[in-house]
Design a protein around this motif. Sequence first.
Motif, PDB file in Angstrom:
ATOM      1  N   ASP A 147       0.879  -1.170   0.000  1.00 46.36           N
ATOM      2  CA  ASP A 147       0.000   0.000   0.000  1.00 46.36           C
ATOM      3  C   ASP A 147       0.918   1.223   0.000  1.00 46.36           C
ATOM      4  OD1 ASP A 147      -2.122   1.645   0.036  1.00 46.36           O
ATOM      5  OD2 ASP A 147      -2.736   1.240   2.102  1.00 46.36           O
ATOM      6  N   ARG A 148       1.372   1.602  -1.195  1.00 43.62           N
ATOM      7  CA  ARG A 148       2.566   2.437  -1.333  1.00 43.62           C
ATOM      8  C   ARG A 148       2.298   3.907  -1.609  1.00 43.62           C
ATOM      9  NH1 ARG A 148       2.772  -0.724  -6.734  1.00 43.62           N
ATOM     10  NH2 ARG A 148       3.195  -2.391  -5.258  1.00 43.62           N
ATOM     11  N   HIS A 149       1.052   4.354  -1.558  1.00 41.33           N
ATOM     12  CA  HIS A 149       0.768   5.703  -2.020  1.00 41.33           C
ATOM     13  C   HIS A 149       1.465   6.781  -1.190  1.00 41.33           C
ATOM     14  CE1 HIS A 149      -3.047   4.400  -4.418  1.00 41.33           C
ATOM     15  NE2 HIS A 149      -1.924   3.962  -4.924  1.00 41.33           N
TER      16      HIS A 149
ATOM     17  N   ARG B  34      -5.725  -4.032  -5.800  1.00 41.33           N
ATOM     18  CA  ARG B  34      -5.191  -4.135  -4.452  1.00 41.33           C
ATOM     19  C   ARG B  34      -5.214  -5.580  -3.988  1.00 41.33           C
ATOM     20  NH1 ARG B  34      -4.755   0.678  -1.607  1.00 41.33           N
ATOM     21  NH2 ARG B  34      -5.842   2.470  -2.534  1.00 41.33           N
TER      22      ARG B  34
ATOM     23  N   ASP C  71      -7.708   5.464  -5.653  1.00 41.55           N
ATOM     24  CA  ASP C  71      -8.375   5.164  -4.377  1.00 41.55           C
ATOM     25  C   ASP C  71      -9.896   5.201  -4.492  1.00 41.55           C
ATOM     26  OD1 ASP C  71      -5.978   4.813  -2.983  1.00 41.55           O
ATOM     27  OD2 ASP C  71      -5.817   6.950  -2.533  1.00 41.55           O
TER      28      ASP C  71
ATOM     29  N   ILE D 283      -3.942   0.286  -6.683  1.00 43.19           N
ATOM     30  CA  ILE D 283      -2.700   0.935  -6.301  1.00 43.19           C
ATOM     31  C   ILE D 283      -1.979   1.380  -7.565  1.00 43.19           C
ATOM     32  CG2 ILE D 283      -2.394  -0.259  -4.116  1.00 43.19           C
ATOM     33  CD1 ILE D 283      -0.492  -2.168  -5.507  1.00 43.19           C
TER      34      ILE D 283
END
Length: 373
Positions: free
Chosen positions: A207-209, A234, A270, A276
């Motif tokens: 979950d790299r945002h 995701r 999102d 993602i």
Amino acid sequence: MKQGSYPTAGAIAQTVRHESTSLNGVREFFASAGIVAYATERSGMANIAARTTLAPTTARRISTFLDMVTPAVGGLVMQPAGVQALQLEIGPMTACGRLREAADAKNQSPVGRQRVVLECLDVSSDERWEWMGILSYDHSFRLKSGQFTTSRPRVTFHVRSGPHPTQAQILVEIRHADDHDVVTGWMGALLPASERWSFLPFALLNDRHEEIRAVVAALGGTNARVANPQLQRRGTRTSAGEITEFTRNMQDARYTTLMQGLESLLDRADAVDDAILGAFDLYAWSGSTKSPVAARLRLKQLNRDPLTVTWGAAREQRTASGLPLASGVQLDADGWEAMTPVGWDEDRKMQHLRGVWHQILSSVATATARQAA
């Protein structure tokens, strides 16, 4: 290809005409053979290859060049794999030092099926890294005529100490598709299993945002622009009632867009696609404030692949005749088209990518520390 044979001029020309062949690689191959080629298009380069008789030793090296990829960088992290055994207080006391000691001991000794050999071990040419090495390895290439040829391309890597003495950071300069895997496999075979070291490809979180926000801010600040995102499903989805059937079954989505702010891509990921951000083009200013250059890069981390940064292009604030543009240029689609392409050579592109990777490591470390606080 039988022992003692070599690619013919016709086979080389046929391969050069194919769209999957690297034209930059062809130009480098001609230059290494002392051939001056003025052609800029694929057909012209193929005609030159068809009319040129190469020495057998030169022709056999062609596989080093024809499947070169766009310059890119990736990385590894060396760290303990579980609890390490107690070690005597002799020799290097850091992971970076231990890796160099093991590499020096293996110098010029072939490793693995591809006979990977360390040809050079020296202080890094980049002051942000402590030492560097150059590996060569067996690389087979299939010409479009059906012939196979094998050569030994080289891959360069740089090493420095990580945030902790038991960690080392490794940067890999990628010019062939196998380069990253070759360095990973060679390093994994250097140290005895009893020491319990691991070499993990550098990657952002699943979950790299938040990390992506830190990376883009470090590379371009508020002026950075992004485009052409690739979104991926995701690992954990929201409840089925909150998203559409299409979104629930979406695995991968690629968009062709103009430049825009990062938050618009993240909002789309999102709020709409429940996904993602796996890849995107990044536009950012580089160089001095007096003569800035706009650079386009491709940041990509898909599925279980490591993070890579690939060169795109660079443009300067001048007209085609070399005169400065009349007014300040904005980093947007119109501004990009108004600027003139910069003809950086491969070494200059790689130098820029190394600097970008340094900034990425620093920004991710800062973002991780902020999240842990």
